[in-house]
Scaffold this motif. Structure first.
Motif, PDB file in Angstrom:
ATOM      1  N   TRP A 128       0.836  -1.207   0.000  1.00 23.31           N
ATOM      2  CA  TRP A 128       0.000   0.000   0.000  1.00 23.31           C
ATOM      3  C   TRP A 128       0.869   1.255   0.000  1.00 23.31           C
ATOM      4  O   TRP A 128       0.631   2.184  -0.771  1.00 23.31           O
ATOM      5  N   THR A 131       2.556   1.699  -3.393  1.00 25.49           N
ATOM      6  CA  THR A 131       1.584   2.170  -4.380  1.00 25.49           C
ATOM      7  C   THR A 131       1.278   3.647  -4.168  1.00 25.49           C
ATOM      8  O   THR A 131       1.250   4.438  -5.111  1.00 25.49           O
ATOM      9  N   ARG A 135       2.500   6.895  -6.739  1.00 24.58           N
ATOM     10  CA  ARG A 135       1.605   7.873  -7.388  1.00 24.58           C
ATOM     11  C   ARG A 135       2.069   9.297  -7.144  1.00 24.58           C
ATOM     12  O   ARG A 135       1.678  10.210  -7.860  1.00 24.58           O
TER      13      ARG A 135
END
Length: 141
Positions: A128, A131, A135
Protein backbone atom coordinates in the motif's frame (compact mmCIF):
# COMPACT_ATOMS: atom_id res chain seq x y z
CA UNK A 1 -11.73 -20.74 -16.58
CA UNK A 2 -9.01 -18.21 -15.64
CA UNK A 3 -10.02 -18.50 -11.99
CA UNK A 4 -9.69 -22.29 -12.11
CA UNK A 5 -6.25 -22.06 -13.76
CA UNK A 6 -5.17 -19.47 -11.20
CA UNK A 7 -6.33 -21.70 -8.35
CA UNK A 8 -4.53 -24.75 -9.76
CA UNK A 9 -1.29 -22.85 -10.38
CA UNK A 10 -1.41 -21.41 -6.86
CA UNK A 11 -2.09 -24.85 -5.42
CA UNK A 12 0.89 -26.38 -7.23
CA UNK A 13 3.14 -23.45 -6.26
CA UNK A 14 2.07 -23.49 -2.61
CA UNK A 15 2.48 -27.26 -2.40
CA UNK A 16 5.98 -26.97 -3.88
CA UNK A 17 6.90 -24.24 -1.37
CA UNK A 18 5.67 -26.41 1.51
CA UNK A 19 7.32 -29.62 0.29
CA UNK A 20 10.65 -27.85 -0.31
CA UNK A 21 10.59 -26.38 3.20
CA UNK A 22 10.72 -22.80 1.96
CA UNK A 23 7.72 -21.86 4.13
CA UNK A 24 10.01 -22.40 7.13
CA UNK A 25 11.83 -19.11 7.81
CA UNK A 26 14.62 -20.88 9.71
CA UNK A 27 15.50 -22.87 6.58
CA UNK A 28 15.63 -19.69 4.50
CA UNK A 29 17.65 -17.77 7.11
CA UNK A 30 20.14 -20.65 7.32
CA UNK A 31 20.77 -20.21 3.60
CA UNK A 32 21.93 -16.65 4.29
CA UNK A 33 24.12 -17.76 7.24
CA UNK A 34 27.11 -18.70 5.09
CA UNK A 35 29.60 -18.79 7.97
CA UNK A 36 27.28 -20.54 10.46
CA UNK A 37 24.57 -23.13 9.91
CA UNK A 38 24.51 -22.74 6.12
CA UNK A 39 21.82 -24.76 4.34
CA UNK A 40 22.25 -24.82 0.53
CA UNK A 41 18.82 -26.32 -0.16
CA UNK A 42 17.36 -22.92 -1.15
CA UNK A 43 19.88 -22.75 -4.00
CA UNK A 44 18.66 -26.12 -5.27
CA UNK A 45 15.02 -24.99 -5.05
CA UNK A 46 15.87 -21.80 -6.96
CA UNK A 47 17.92 -23.73 -9.51
CA UNK A 48 15.08 -26.20 -10.09
CA UNK A 49 12.63 -23.33 -10.50
CA UNK A 50 14.92 -21.64 -13.03
CA UNK A 51 15.25 -24.81 -15.10
CA UNK A 52 11.47 -25.38 -15.15
CA UNK A 53 10.83 -21.71 -15.98
CA UNK A 54 13.46 -21.68 -18.74
CA UNK A 55 11.96 -24.74 -20.43
CA UNK A 56 8.36 -23.73 -19.73
CA UNK A 57 8.66 -20.26 -21.25
CA UNK A 58 10.20 -21.69 -24.41
CA UNK A 59 7.40 -24.22 -24.82
CA UNK A 60 4.50 -21.94 -23.89
CA UNK A 61 5.62 -18.92 -25.92
CA UNK A 62 5.69 -21.04 -29.08
CA UNK A 63 1.89 -21.20 -28.82
CA UNK A 64 -0.16 -18.50 -30.58
CA UNK A 65 -1.89 -17.55 -27.30
CA UNK A 66 -2.30 -18.77 -23.74
CA UNK A 67 -5.11 -21.18 -22.87
CA UNK A 68 -7.13 -18.71 -20.81
CA UNK A 69 -6.56 -15.41 -22.66
CA UNK A 70 -6.41 -14.00 -26.15
CA UNK A 71 -2.75 -12.90 -25.95
CA UNK A 72 0.36 -13.12 -23.79
CA UNK A 73 0.90 -10.21 -21.42
CA UNK A 74 4.67 -9.92 -21.16
CA UNK A 75 6.65 -7.05 -19.62
CA UNK A 76 7.74 -4.41 -22.08
CA UNK A 77 9.96 -2.38 -19.76
CA UNK A 78 13.53 -3.65 -19.54
CA UNK A 79 15.52 -0.71 -18.17
CA UNK A 80 17.07 -0.79 -14.72
CA UNK A 81 16.07 2.32 -12.79
CA UNK A 82 16.14 3.56 -9.20
CA UNK A 83 12.66 2.22 -8.46
CA UNK A 84 13.65 -1.29 -9.56
CA UNK A 85 16.85 -1.21 -7.52
CA UNK A 86 15.07 0.19 -4.43
CA UNK A 87 12.29 -2.38 -4.70
CA UNK A 88 14.74 -5.25 -5.16
CA UNK A 89 16.84 -4.12 -2.21
CA UNK A 90 13.78 -3.74 0.00
CA UNK A 91 12.59 -7.21 -0.98
CA UNK A 92 16.00 -8.74 -0.28
CA UNK A 93 16.45 -7.02 3.08
CA UNK A 94 12.94 -8.01 4.17
CA UNK A 95 13.54 -11.59 3.07
CA UNK A 96 16.86 -11.72 4.91
CA UNK A 97 15.41 -10.27 8.12
CA UNK A 98 12.15 -12.21 8.25
CA UNK A 99 13.06 -15.41 6.40
CA UNK A 100 9.90 -15.07 4.35
CA UNK A 101 9.24 -13.92 0.84
CA UNK A 102 5.64 -13.47 -0.32
CA UNK A 103 5.74 -16.79 -2.15
CA UNK A 104 6.66 -18.68 1.00
CA UNK A 105 4.58 -16.64 3.44
CA UNK A 106 1.21 -17.03 1.76
CA UNK A 107 1.18 -20.85 1.90
CA UNK A 108 2.55 -20.62 5.48
CA UNK A 109 -0.51 -18.60 6.52
CA UNK A 110 -2.27 -21.94 6.86
CA UNK A 111 -0.02 -22.81 9.80
CA UNK A 112 -1.60 -20.09 11.91
CA UNK A 113 1.85 -18.96 13.04
CA UNK A 114 1.72 -15.42 14.44
CA UNK A 115 5.01 -14.40 12.83
CA UNK A 116 3.65 -15.34 9.40
CA UNK A 117 0.52 -13.27 9.99
CA UNK A 118 2.60 -10.28 11.10
CA UNK A 119 4.81 -10.63 8.03
CA UNK A 120 1.84 -10.79 5.65
CA UNK A 121 0.22 -7.78 7.36
CA UNK A 122 3.49 -5.86 6.98
CA UNK A 123 3.65 -7.00 3.35
CA UNK A 124 0.18 -5.63 2.66
CA UNK A 125 1.05 -2.31 4.34
CA UNK A 126 4.32 -2.16 2.36
CA UNK A 127 2.47 -2.73 -0.92
CA UNK A 128 0.00 0.00 0.00
CA UNK A 129 2.80 2.45 0.92
CA UNK A 130 4.72 1.67 -2.29
CA UNK A 131 1.58 2.17 -4.38
CA UNK A 132 0.77 5.42 -2.58
CA UNK A 133 4.35 6.72 -2.92
CA UNK A 134 4.52 5.61 -6.54
CA UNK A 135 1.61 7.87 -7.39
CA UNK A 136 3.27 10.87 -5.75
CA UNK A 137 6.91 10.43 -6.74
CA UNK A 138 7.52 11.27 -10.39
CA UNK A 139 9.20 8.64 -12.50
CA UNK A 140 12.12 9.99 -14.49
CA UNK A 141 12.88 8.20 -17.71
Amino acid sequence: MRLIFGYLIGLVFGTGILISGMANPAKVLNFFDVFGTWDPSLAFVMGGALVVTFIGYRLVLKQPSPLADSKFHLPTKSDIDARLIAGSATFGVGWGIAGFCPGGALPALGTGNTSVMIFVAALVVGIWVATWAGRRIPVTA
